[in-house]
Design a protein around this motif. Structure first.
Motif, PDB file in Angstrom:
ATOM      1  N   SER A  17       0.820  -1.213   0.000  1.00  0.00           N
ATOM      2  CA  SER A  17       0.000   0.000   0.000  1.00  0.00           C
ATOM      3  C   SER A  17       0.854   1.264   0.000  1.00  0.00           C
ATOM      4  O   SER A  17       0.388   2.329  -0.418  1.00  0.00           O
ATOM      5  CB  SER A  17      -0.940   0.001   1.210  1.00  0.00           C
ATOM      6  N   HIS A  57       1.189   3.264  -3.149  1.00  0.00           N
ATOM      7  CA  HIS A  57       0.020   3.983  -3.651  1.00  0.00           C
ATOM      8  C   HIS A  57      -0.302   5.219  -2.813  1.00  0.00           C
ATOM      9  O   HIS A  57      -1.347   5.837  -3.005  1.00  0.00           O
ATOM     10  CB  HIS A  57      -1.192   3.044  -3.679  1.00  0.00           C
ATOM     11  N   HIS A  70      -1.182   8.817  -4.313  1.00  0.00           N
ATOM     12  CA  HIS A  70      -2.508   9.236  -4.763  1.00  0.00           C
ATOM     13  C   HIS A  70      -3.064  10.363  -3.888  1.00  0.00           C
ATOM     14  O   HIS A  70      -3.847  11.188  -4.365  1.00  0.00           O
ATOM     15  CB  HIS A  70      -3.473   8.049  -4.752  1.00  0.00           C
ATOM     16  N   GLN A 106      -8.955   3.659  -1.450  1.00  0.00           N
ATOM     17  CA  GLN A 106      -8.020   3.031  -2.379  1.00  0.00           C
ATOM     18  C   GLN A 106      -7.004   2.156  -1.648  1.00  0.00           C
ATOM     19  O   GLN A 106      -6.694   1.046  -2.089  1.00  0.00           O
ATOM     20  CB  GLN A 106      -7.296   4.104  -3.198  1.00  0.00           C
ATOM     21  N   TYR A 115      -8.678  -1.035  -0.443  1.00  0.00           N
ATOM     22  CA  TYR A 115      -8.832  -1.974  -1.558  1.00  0.00           C
ATOM     23  C   TYR A 115      -7.479  -2.566  -1.947  1.00  0.00           C
ATOM     24  O   TYR A 115      -7.380  -3.753  -2.285  1.00  0.00           O
ATOM     25  CB  TYR A 115      -9.460  -1.251  -2.747  1.00  0.00           C
ATOM     26  N   THR A 116      -6.422  -1.745  -1.876  1.00  0.00           N
ATOM     27  CA  THR A 116      -5.079  -2.221  -2.208  1.00  0.00           C
ATOM     28  C   THR A 116      -4.617  -3.299  -1.238  1.00  0.00           C
ATOM     29  O   THR A 116      -4.008  -4.298  -1.642  1.00  0.00           O
ATOM     30  CB  THR A 116      -4.081  -1.046  -2.187  1.00  0.00           C
ATOM     31  N   LEU A 170     -12.765  -0.866  -9.387  1.00  0.00           N
ATOM     32  CA  LEU A 170     -13.533  -1.411  -8.270  1.00  0.00           C
ATOM     33  C   LEU A 170     -14.696  -2.245  -8.792  1.00  0.00           C
ATOM     34  O   LEU A 170     -15.287  -1.912  -9.819  1.00  0.00           O
ATOM     35  CB  LEU A 170     -14.065  -0.284  -7.384  1.00  0.00           C
TER      36      LEU A 170
END
Length: 256
Positions: A175, A178, A181, A203, A206-207, A239
């Motif tokens: 994670s 990311h 972002h 995000q 979800y990662t 997603l």
């Protein structure tokens, strides 16, 4: 007795994660590269930076792991790069991943069929395939899977971590790749701090979930292609679809 100490394995994983993030998002500092003059130059530079980070991580991991022989097939096999049972390692994980996107796939198929009928059987199918190829570049998932799965999981397992501990630890480091972002949402897209935090939090959540799933695929199959194909597929699909919107009605609760 573990062949690698736990602190060394964890420190190596953290170092590889930080190096991947820093060289990718701060190349002007790490590699002394000039600022990109165009989007094409920016993407080429990102590819070069990701490749450098990945190659360095592979070499670093190979020297840390207790590899008894430097035969190419053996070393590559440690990283999940194998040819035995290759089609099973590709097909089964991809089919399993597609179940998560059952709603999205059905919706896209219906839209594609409708577009095909409206165009009289024209080139809509070919355009759809082209859009998949153009919007799902493989190099980003490839470098991430090599670093965060192929390098980190063998290190953690050799350090004595249980399988499920390794499955849930790698995504936390994954994670980190990311976190940029948040900067993009807050600065470039001029979103509020709270909104950017909520979007990036979703995000990252979800990662972490996907990272756990990808780690499971890597350990279960022993093939790098399993999480790689799942990663490319999920990047393209985004997603999972939670509802479908038609022309006249909206059908909620299409769970995937």
């Amino acid at each position: 007795m573990p062949s690698i100490s736990t602190p060394v394995a964890v420190a190596a994983c953290v170092a590889m994660a930080l190096f991947y993030v820093l060289i990718l998002y701060a190349p002007t500092v790490i590699l002394r590269l000039p600022s990109a003059s165009s989007f094409s130059d920016f993407m080429i530079r990102r590819f070069i930076c990701a490749a450098i980070s990945t190659i360095a991580s592979l070499i670093f991991t190979a020297f840390l792991l207790p590899v008894k022989s430097w035969e190419a097939s053996l070393v590559l096999g440690v990283f999940g790069i194998r040819t035995d049972h290759l089609w099973q390692g590709m097909l089964y994980p991809l089919l399993l991943t597609s179940l998560i996107y059952a709603g999205s796939l059905v919706s896209n198929m219906l839209l594609l069929l409708e577009s095909w009928r409206e165009n009289g059987g024209g080139g809509s199918s070919l355009d759809y395939i082209k859009s998949f190829v153009q919007t799902a570049p493989a190099w980003a998932p490839l470098t991430e899977e090599l670093v965060f799965r192929a390098c980190m999981i063998p290190l953690l397992l050799c350090a004595g971590f249980r399988i499920y501990s390794a499955i849930f630890l790698c995504p936390i480091l994954f994670s980190l790749a990311h976190l940029n972002h948040f900067r993009e949402m807050y600065i470039r897209h001029n979103r509020s701090y709270i909104k950017a935090l909520l979007v990036v939090g979703l995000q990252l959540g979800y990662t972490v979930v996907f990272g756990s799933y990808a780690s499971f695929l890597f350990i279960r199959t022993g093939h790098l292609t399993a999480p790689l194909l799942a990663h490319i597929f999920c990047n393209y699909m985004g997603l999972p679809l939670l509802y479908a919107r038609g022309k006249d009605t909206e059908v909620n609760g299409v769970l995937v």
